[in-house]
Scaffold this motif. Structure first.
Motif, PDB file in Angstrom:
ATOM      1  N   UNK A  90      -3.855  -0.576   5.513  1.00 47.18           N
ATOM      2  CA  UNK A  90      -4.748   0.274   4.719  1.00 47.18           C
ATOM      3  C   UNK A  90      -6.204  -0.187   4.881  1.00 47.18           C
ATOM      4  N   UNK A  91      -6.387  -1.508   4.816  1.00 45.73           N
ATOM      5  CA  UNK A  91      -7.731  -2.089   4.950  1.00 45.73           C
ATOM      6  C   UNK A  91      -8.337  -1.715   6.313  1.00 45.73           C
ATOM      7  N   UNK A  92      -7.495  -1.796   7.345  1.00 41.30           N
ATOM      8  CA  UNK A  92      -7.941  -1.457   8.702  1.00 41.30           C
ATOM      9  C   UNK A  92      -8.410  -0.003   8.772  1.00 41.30           C
ATOM     10  N   UNK A  93      -7.623   0.890   8.169  1.00 36.94           N
ATOM     11  CA  UNK A  93      -7.988   2.319   8.148  1.00 36.94           C
ATOM     12  C   UNK A  93      -9.325   2.528   7.446  1.00 36.94           C
ATOM     13  N   UNK A  94      -9.542   1.746   6.393  1.00 36.49           N
ATOM     14  CA  UNK A  94     -10.789   1.895   5.626  1.00 36.49           C
ATOM     15  C   UNK A  94     -12.001   1.392   6.418  1.00 36.49           C
ATOM     16  N   UNK A  95     -11.755   0.409   7.271  1.00 40.06           N
ATOM     17  CA  UNK A  95     -12.869  -0.126   8.077  1.00 40.06           C
ATOM     18  C   UNK A  95     -13.148   0.737   9.312  1.00 40.06           C
ATOM     19  N   UNK A  96     -12.092   1.406   9.807  1.00 43.68           N
ATOM     20  CA  UNK A  96     -12.217   2.139  11.077  1.00 43.68           C
ATOM     21  C   UNK A  96     -12.970   3.447  10.972  1.00 43.68           C
TER      22      UNK A  96
ATOM     23  N   UNK B  95      -2.137  10.310  -7.535  1.00 42.38           N
ATOM     24  CA  UNK B  95      -1.871   9.140  -6.689  1.00 42.38           C
ATOM     25  C   UNK B  95      -3.136   8.761  -5.918  1.00 42.38           C
ATOM     26  N   UNK B  96      -3.386   7.456  -5.845  1.00 43.38           N
ATOM     27  CA  UNK B  96      -4.584   6.926  -5.173  1.00 43.38           C
ATOM     28  C   UNK B  96      -4.167   6.166  -3.915  1.00 43.38           C
ATOM     29  N   UNK B  97      -4.915   6.402  -2.834  1.00 42.93           N
ATOM     30  CA  UNK B  97      -4.540   5.786  -1.551  1.00 42.93           C
ATOM     31  C   UNK B  97      -5.698   5.040  -0.902  1.00 42.93           C
ATOM     32  N   UNK B  98      -6.681   4.637  -1.707  1.00 42.08           N
ATOM     33  CA  UNK B  98      -7.775   3.857  -1.146  1.00 42.08           C
ATOM     34  C   UNK B  98      -8.912   4.729  -0.636  1.00 42.08           C
ATOM     35  N   UNK B  99      -9.863   4.076   0.060  1.00 40.99           N
ATOM     36  CA  UNK B  99     -11.129   4.741   0.402  1.00 40.99           C
ATOM     37  C   UNK B  99     -11.194   5.268   1.839  1.00 40.99           C
ATOM     38  N   UNK B 100     -10.089   5.188   2.592  1.00 38.45           N
ATOM     39  CA  UNK B 100     -10.118   5.760   3.942  1.00 38.45           C
ATOM     40  C   UNK B 100     -10.135   7.282   3.825  1.00 38.45           C
ATOM     41  N   UNK B 101     -10.532   7.958   4.879  1.00 36.61           N
ATOM     42  CA  UNK B 101     -10.558   9.423   4.835  1.00 36.61           C
ATOM     43  C   UNK B 101      -9.171  10.011   4.624  1.00 36.61           C
ATOM     44  N   UNK B 102      -8.169   9.459   5.308  1.00 40.16           N
ATOM     45  CA  UNK B 102      -6.804   9.981   5.143  1.00 40.16           C
ATOM     46  C   UNK B 102      -6.323   9.727   3.710  1.00 40.16           C
TER      47      UNK B 102
ATOM     48  N   UNK C 148       0.830  -1.203   0.000  1.00 42.64           N
ATOM     49  CA  UNK C 148       0.000   0.000   0.000  1.00 42.64           C
ATOM     50  C   UNK C 148       0.864   1.253   0.000  1.00 42.64           C
ATOM     51  N   UNK C 149       0.643   2.129  -0.981  1.00 46.45           N
ATOM     52  CA  UNK C 149       1.380   3.399  -1.030  1.00 46.45           C
ATOM     53  C   UNK C 149       1.032   4.285   0.173  1.00 46.45           C
ATOM     54  N   UNK C 150      -0.106   4.020   0.798  1.00 48.41           N
ATOM     55  CA  UNK C 150      -0.533   4.830   1.949  1.00 48.41           C
ATOM     56  C   UNK C 150       0.263   4.491   3.206  1.00 48.41           C
ATOM     57  N   UNK C 151       0.555   3.217   3.403  1.00 45.35           N
ATOM     58  CA  UNK C 151       1.097   2.788   4.705  1.00 45.35           C
ATOM     59  C   UNK C 151       2.473   2.117   4.638  1.00 45.35           C
ATOM     60  N   UNK C 152       3.026   1.880   3.438  1.00 44.95           N
ATOM     61  CA  UNK C 152       4.346   1.239   3.342  1.00 44.95           C
ATOM     62  C   UNK C 152       5.424   2.237   3.766  1.00 44.95           C
ATOM     63  N   UNK C 153       6.343   1.830   4.669  1.00 46.09           N
ATOM     64  CA  UNK C 153       7.346   2.787   5.157  1.00 46.09           C
ATOM     65  C   UNK C 153       8.444   3.137   4.141  1.00 46.09           C
TER      66      UNK C 153
END
Length: 525
Positions: free
Chosen positions: A506-512, A121-128, A52-57
């Motif tokens: 990333x999935x966790x962020x999207x569910x939270x 750039x796309x980072x999924x469906x979470x708010x962040x 995940x481009x959102x959460x990979x360090x």
């Protein structure tokens, strides 16, 4: 500051020895576009196998979906930092799809006439994740998407606490002696930053590597560039067009008055910019006709990261902190040197020579007297930068310092000579000859301007028939180098695990998420 230093100017206090430098840390961030096999910018999604481009360090994206960013953690030596960066490149290369390669230049590969072909750039469906994409949409609306395809290299560097402790003990100014360790460290880092700004023309001259651009980059823009050959524009003596007015610029930022004379003034200026509306951005509107947001806000800066600068004071943010809050709470932890072009001849965009030079320069900037940077000097520095960006290799290129003017070679040579005792110190500290070899290379570039990266690139671009020819040749060579690079089973497993974990995060962020994005954005606004 800035004039040819006399041979007797000692930068290094007599009491400083190499043991005080043990514990220096450096990290590297390198950007690189994914290029399709036909030479155009990739239209494909970020490869799933990279995580995940959102959460990979270590492997993320910058402005566009195709602009990869590779980030090393802090390392105890240059050799280890470069090796880590090579590992990341090799992992990324092996997961590229559809015959894509990493584009090796700072200025972009072939771009379509249509700006919309530069995908955000796309980072999924979470708010962040949505917030990050909206920020990039705002940048595109404000400055155009082409500017956001430029790649750079950031060199992050910190000096050990024992060096700051000794510097403070040897101060003659009682007010400086009375500062807390944190405030004193910030004070010295801001001194480094001011001197680095003064010496940016030296960086552009010695390691600038963007003397030409693909014609497609200038589509729809007025410019003073000349044709080098079909499809490639240049200026005959340019060094680093990326750092000039066609690169990362922000017209609104000129009025900000953000200064580097102390941490409080810097933070105050930054806060003002993220809270002040700017009429040209207000006129763009916050939402489109359908009510969809097009920028985070109409402020001079949407968020702090929008402030483009040659060098930044940094502190690692803790959960929920903005970069400013981290600096305010814990002071400057390291500096980010940002005025560095990608070296197209290195598979990882940087080599030991550039890294060694940057570290010597940073130590020089830290130890050298650093008066406040006032408006008049700032204007002069900007003129010097423009001179070096556009015509740094010209026989009569000159650097202005106060009332005087110096040929660029004499000015550069005087600073390199003044750094020599620091080179010896760093070589001793690491039991290496890396720093002295690096400085020999830089001395040679001053002595013979045709040995600079920018001169070499023009020659090789002509030979290859243009920017695309040169870039694709280097991309193919680098691809072979990534394939030859041996990755241990542990390294493979480590990056595989990171990719999996980052996708789960990333999935966790999207569910939270409890709030809708509209609510989330309204709260931020």
């Amino acid at each position: 500051m800035g004039q040819p230093a006399s041979k007797s100017t000692a930068v290094l206090p007599t009491w400083v020895n190499s043991s005080l430098l043990q514990g220096m840390l450096r990290g590297i961030e390198r950007e690189s576009l994914r290029m399709q096999s036909d030479g155009f910018l990739s239209q494909a999604d970020h490869p799933q196998a990279l995580g995940s481009a959102l959460t990979h360090p270590h492997i993320t994206t910058d402005y566009s979906e195709a602009l990869l960013e590779f980030i090393t953690p802090p390392q105890p030596s240059i050799t280890e930092a470069l090796h880590y960066l090579k590992d990341i490149h090799s992992v990324a290369h092996r997961h590229l799809e559809h015959g894509e390669k990493l584009w090796p230049l700072s200025m972009p590969c072939m771009l379509d006439d249509n700006d919309d072909k530069i995908r955000l750039a796309q980072y999924g469906s979470s708010n962040i994740g949505k917030f990050k994409t909206l920020y990039r949409h705002g940048l595109g609306v404000r400055y155009g998407r082409r500017m956001q395809t430029i790649s750079g290299l950031h060199y992050n560097l910190s000096f050990p606490d024992q060096l700051f402790e000794q510097l403070q003990q040897h101060e003659t100014d009682e007010a400086l002696k009375a500062l807390s360790a944190q405030d004193y460290r910030s004070h010295r880092y801001f001194g480094l930053i001011r001197n680095f700004i003064r010496l940016t023309p030296l960086v552009m001259f010695l390691v600038g590597a963007s003397p030409s651009v693909c014609q497609c980059f200038m589509t729809g823009r007025e410019h003073h560039l000349l044709p080098l050959l079909r499809g490639t524009l240049y200026l005959p003596y340019a060094t680093a067009l990326r750092m000039g007015r066609f690169g990362y610029q922000n017209s609104a930022q000129k009025q900000l008055g953000i200064h580097y004379n102390n941490i409080d003034g810097y933070l105050e200026g930054l806060q003002k910019a993220v809270k002040t509306a700017y009429a040209p951005f207000s006129r763009l509107g916050l939402n489109d006709a359908q009510g969809e947001p097009i920028q985070i806000n109409d402020h001079v800066l949407q968020i702090e990261n929008e402030y483009y600068s040659l060098v930044r004071p940094k502190q690692v943010p803790q959960a929920g902190e903005t970069p400013s809050q981290a600096l305010s709470n814990r002071g400057v932890g390291y500096v980010e040197l940002r005025a560095v072009d990608v070296n197209p001849y290195s598979p990882i965009g940087i080599n030991e020579d550039t890294a060694g030079f940057l570290e010597v320069l940073a130590l020089y900037c830290l130890l050298l007297n650093s008066p406040d940077l006032l408006a008049e000097e700032q204007d002069q520095i900007e003129k010097n930068q423009a001179e070096v960006v556009n015509r740094g290799r010209a026989p009569n290129a000159a650097i202005a310092v106060g009332e005087q003017s110096f040929p660029i070679e004499a000015w550069s040579q005087s600073h390199l000579e003044a750094m020599q005792e620091l080179v010896v110190l760093l070589d001793q500290c690491y039991d290496t000859t890396l720093y002295s070899k690096a400085m020999t290379v830089m001395q040679q570039r001053v002595a013979e301007v045709d040995d600079t990266l920018s001169a070499q690139m023009i020659e090789d671009t002509l030979e290859a028939g243009g920017t695309w020819g040169f870039g694709s040749q280097m991309a193919a060579q680098h691809a072979s180098s990534y394939e030859r690079h041996q990755l241990s089973a542990e390294t493979w497993a480590y990056f595989d695990d990171l990719a999996t974990q980052s996708l789960q995060q990333q999935q966790q962020l999207e569910q939270d998420s409890q709030l809708s994005f509209e609510q989330y954005l309204a709260q931020f606004r």
